[in-house]
Design a protein around this motif. Structure first.
Motif, PDB file in Angstrom:
ATOM      1  N   ARG A  83     -11.439 -10.905   0.069  1.00 17.83           N
ATOM      2  CA  ARG A  83     -11.958 -10.390  -1.202  1.00 17.83           C
ATOM      3  C   ARG A  83     -12.243 -11.539  -2.173  1.00 17.83           C
ATOM      4  NH1 ARG A  83      -7.722  -6.759  -3.075  1.00 17.83           N
ATOM      5  NH2 ARG A  83      -8.380  -5.581  -1.233  1.00 17.83           N
ATOM      6  N   LEU A  86      -9.474  -7.522  -9.714  1.00 19.39           N
ATOM      7  CA  LEU A  86     -10.872  -7.236  -9.352  1.00 19.39           C
ATOM      8  C   LEU A  86     -10.982  -5.932  -8.568  1.00 19.39           C
ATOM      9  CD1 LEU A  86     -12.024 -10.797  -8.256  1.00 19.39           C
ATOM     10  CD2 LEU A  86     -12.959  -9.519 -10.196  1.00 19.39           C
ATOM     11  N   ALA A  87     -10.101  -5.758  -7.591  1.00 16.27           N
ATOM     12  CA  ALA A  87     -10.154  -4.564  -6.746  1.00 16.27           C
ATOM     13  C   ALA A  87      -9.891  -3.291  -7.532  1.00 16.27           C
ATOM     14  CB  ALA A  87      -9.152  -4.690  -5.597  1.00 16.27           C
ATOM     15  N   GLU A  88      -8.995  -3.367  -8.522  1.00 20.38           N
ATOM     16  CA  GLU A  88      -8.647  -2.194  -9.321  1.00 20.38           C
ATOM     17  C   GLU A  88      -9.613  -1.946 -10.465  1.00 20.38           C
ATOM     18  OE1 GLU A  88      -6.021  -0.045  -8.661  1.00 20.38           O
ATOM     19  OE2 GLU A  88      -6.013  -1.180  -6.779  1.00 20.38           O
ATOM     20  N   ASP A 147       0.812  -1.215   0.000  1.00 19.62           N
ATOM     21  CA  ASP A 147       0.000   0.000   0.000  1.00 19.62           C
ATOM     22  C   ASP A 147       0.847   1.268   0.000  1.00 19.62           C
ATOM     23  OD1 ASP A 147       0.981  -0.184   2.547  1.00 19.62           O
ATOM     24  OD2 ASP A 147      -0.964  -0.077   3.560  1.00 19.62           O
ATOM     25  N   TYR A 199      -6.856  -9.771   1.065  1.00 19.22           N
ATOM     26  CA  TYR A 199      -6.943 -10.365  -0.280  1.00 19.22           C
ATOM     27  C   TYR A 199      -7.775 -11.642  -0.236  1.00 19.22           C
ATOM     28  CZ  TYR A 199      -3.399  -7.315  -2.413  1.00 19.22           C
ATOM     29  OH  TYR A 199      -2.715  -6.237  -2.921  1.00 19.22           O
ATOM     30  N   ALA A 252      -7.272 -11.168  -7.272  1.00 21.31           N
ATOM     31  CA  ALA A 252      -7.919 -10.270  -6.311  1.00 21.31           C
ATOM     32  C   ALA A 252      -7.573  -8.818  -6.606  1.00 21.31           C
ATOM     33  CB  ALA A 252      -7.493 -10.630  -4.891  1.00 21.31           C
ATOM     34  N   HIS A 253      -6.336  -8.566  -6.969  1.00 26.76           N
ATOM     35  CA  HIS A 253      -5.894  -7.205  -7.290  1.00 26.76           C
ATOM     36  C   HIS A 253      -6.611  -6.673  -8.531  1.00 26.76           C
ATOM     37  CE1 HIS A 253      -3.190  -3.788  -7.808  1.00 26.76           C
ATOM     38  NE2 HIS A 253      -2.963  -4.193  -9.052  1.00 26.76           N
TER      39      HIS A 253
END
Length: 401
Positions: free
Chosen positions: A283, A236-238, A148, A280, A233-234
């Motif tokens: 998520r 999807l999150a972005e 982060d 993660y 997961a990344h």
């Protein structure tokens, strides 16, 4: 369907003593049988069957599946070339075919498909779990706590390279240009089309492009599957993808290839880990529960054939995806064809048959290679022995849009 230029490159076989494929058939497969014998207290019947398979590997021939093969796939294997290869030495048939058939026969030997106490027991599970819960995995997951502090582009790169390098994910989180710090003077990343991959999955999409779907054809379980899940997961999150389909093997294969059970083990590992890793994992858990992530185990995932021979239903799935990403060395062999291509053969040419945009994330662990520049190949060859093709010290990201 467009053809690949297969006639220009011979199929890789294991009939050359001293070659990497010959070593796999003559040394690795017997070692795998030994590992499986020690993994569980198999009974006399399983041990006799393992001994018979060991003898066959040494000086036997390919045999058809028995009429009562528990998986009910005897006819499928007949369509996959059994009639052509039965009765021939393991070393004289295509290496990809021989390897795949070996693992299918290994499962027969331990009773994986047969009614009884060993039905459905993964013979490789102890090794998979030991790796998943090793201290090195804790260190790799702890690296997530610092992501982060990075920019969005740096996070993209870190998680992409974590997936690329598999169980060397700790090195993948490094943002150095050299990637693994290969000592032979040649760049560790021998091809890098990552910009093309990100262009297929932009962070900001117009409504006209519609929902983005990622198909990820997974490779190994354990510490190699964890960074694949983190990448999903990344994305999807972005907002780079709206949906992901994770293709795994329908049964244990090539020692460590991921199955649905391995996905669940990796997910539980994430959820139980430290703060960032658990986030993660949560998520992904939610995405699986609401259908944004699905797990697929198509029978062709264990076929001894290249993906140019994929059945129509699987081709339709790939055609509908925004991009299909093939992870790992075996999937690369099946994607481009397990042939002795000249290294400078364009990746786009050998994947021209594929029904949609396709990418490969692969650490080099076998002889097959395409898509290199002449300069890169020359530098790699000049760096020493040709083990750069098989040692896992180099990797590639290749894309055909």
């Amino acid at each position: 369907m467009p053809d690949t230029p297969a006639e220009s490159a011979p199929v890789i076989r294991g009939d050359e003593p001293g070659s990497f494929p010959h070593g796999v058939l003559a040394e690795r497969h017997p070692a795998v049988i030994g590992q499986v014998r020690e993994a569980f207290p198999y009974g006399p019947g399983q041990r006799r069957a393992l001994d018979a398979l060991l003898a066959s590997c040494a000086d036997g021939v390919v045999e058809p599946l028995p009429a009562g093969a528990g998986a009910g796939d005897r006819d499928r294997w007949a369509g996959w070339g059994m009639g052509e290869y039965a009765g021939r030495s393991w070393f004289d048939v295509p290496w990809l075919w021989a390897e795949s058939h070996f693992y299918r026969r290994l499962l027969d030997a331990v009773g994986y498909f047969d009614p009884g106490p060993w039905q459905g027991v993964d013979p490789f599970r102890p090794a998979k779990l030991a790796e998943l819960h090793a201290p090195e995995t804790d260190a790799e997951l702890a690296a997530l706590d610092g992501l982060d502090t990075l920019s969005a582009d740096e996070r993209d790169r870190a998680l992409l390279h974590g997936s690329l390098w598999g169980n060397r994910a700790d090195l993948g989180f490094r943002l150095s240009e050299s990637g693994t710090g290969a000592e032979d003077g040649a760049a560790a990343l021998v091809a890098d089309d990552s910009d093309a991959l990100w262009s297929l999955l932009p962070a900001t999409r117009t409504g006209a492009r519609g929902p983005a779907t990622l198909c990820l054809v997974a490779d190994n379980a354990g510490r190699e599957l964890v960074p694949d899940l983190l990448l999903v997961a990344h994305l999807l999150a972005e907002g780079r993808v709206d949906r992901a389909v994770l293709h795994v093997k329908p049964y244990p294969y090539y020692v460590s290839d991921a199955t649905h059970a391995d996905v669940l083990d990796a997910l539980r590992r994430l959820v139980a880990a430290g703060p960032a890793a658990a986030a993660y994992g949560d998520r992904l858990w939610a995405a699986l529960a609401d259908g944004r992530v699905t797990v697929r185990a198509h029978p062709f995932s264990c076929a001894p054939l290249p993906y140019s021979d994929a059945p129509a239903d699987l081709r339709e799935e790939f055609a509908a995806a925004t991009v299909t990403v093939f992870k790992g060395d075996l999937n690369y062999r099946r994607l481009v064809g397990d042939r002795r291509w000249p290294a400078t053969t364009p990746f786009a040419d050998v994947t021209a048959y594929f029904p949609g945009p396709v990418a490969a994330l692969r650490t080099l662990k076998s002889d097959v290679i395409t898509g290199l520049t002449a300069e890169t190949e020359e530098a790699l060859d000049a760096s020493g022995a040709r083990r750069w093709r098989t040692s896992g010290t180099h990797a590639l990201i290749q894309v055909r849009s």
